[in-house]
Design an enzyme around this catalytic site. Structure first.
Site, mmCIF file in Angstrom:
data_model
loop_
_atom_site.group_PDB
_atom_site.id
_atom_site.type_symbol
_atom_site.label_atom_id
_atom_site.label_comp_id
_atom_site.label_asym_id
_atom_site.label_seq_id
_atom_site.Cartn_x
_atom_site.Cartn_y
_atom_site.Cartn_z
ATOM 1 N N CYS A 33 -11.928 12.131 34.011
ATOM 2 C CA CYS A 33 -11.394 11.613 35.392
ATOM 3 C C CYS A 33 -10.353 10.289 34.958
ATOM 4 O O CYS A 33 -10.594 9.324 34.360
ATOM 5 C CB CYS A 33 -12.374 11.000 36.319
ATOM 6 S SG CYS A 33 -11.755 10.280 37.770
ATOM 7 N N SER A 34 -8.973 10.400 35.422
ATOM 8 C CA SER A 34 -8.101 9.291 35.219
ATOM 9 C C SER A 34 -8.447 7.921 35.759
ATOM 10 O O SER A 34 -8.452 6.811 35.169
ATOM 11 C CB SER A 34 -6.710 9.661 35.552
ATOM 12 O OG SER A 34 -6.497 10.077 36.933
#
Length: 113
Positions: free
Chosen positions: A11-12
């Site tokens: 997840c960024s």
């Protein structure tokens, strides 16, 4: 300074939160919550410390939370579902000595840094 992050490396937002903590001198305990999920009691404590209802920490995108009626479920039902299926936990959750915040957006973490 120490922090704990319940992290998903794919997840960024979670990666950005982890980098923000490290850039600000935090020694970070990284918990990949999909592999090492928090207990129901831990989730309840984290959301209470953040001043959030469990439903506010519910991950909707990419899950069946809506189909299961979880956005409108009781806190106990949401916590039970999250404990059984950690993919329902929105990320990243970050805890420091100053409190707990959901790092969405990442700027919310400034409140506990």
């Amino acid at each position: 300074m120490k922090a704990t992050i319940w992290h998903n490396p794919r997840c960024s937002k979670s990666r950005n939160a982890l980098q923000l903590l490290r850039d600000n001198g935090y020694e970070v305990d990284v918990i990949e919550y999909l592999r090492d999920p928090p207990t129901r009691a831990t989730l309840a404590r984290l959301y209470a410390s953040a001043g959030m209802e469990p439903a506010q920490g519910l991950r909707i995108t990419g899950t069946d939370a809506v189909a299961r009626g979880l956005p409108n479920a009781s806190a106990d039902e949401v916590l039970d579902a999250m404990a059984a299926d950690p993919s329902l936990i929105e990320r990243p959750l970050v805890e420091t000595g100053k409190g707990v915040r959901l790092g969405r957006p990442t700027e919310q973490l400034q409140e506990i840094m």
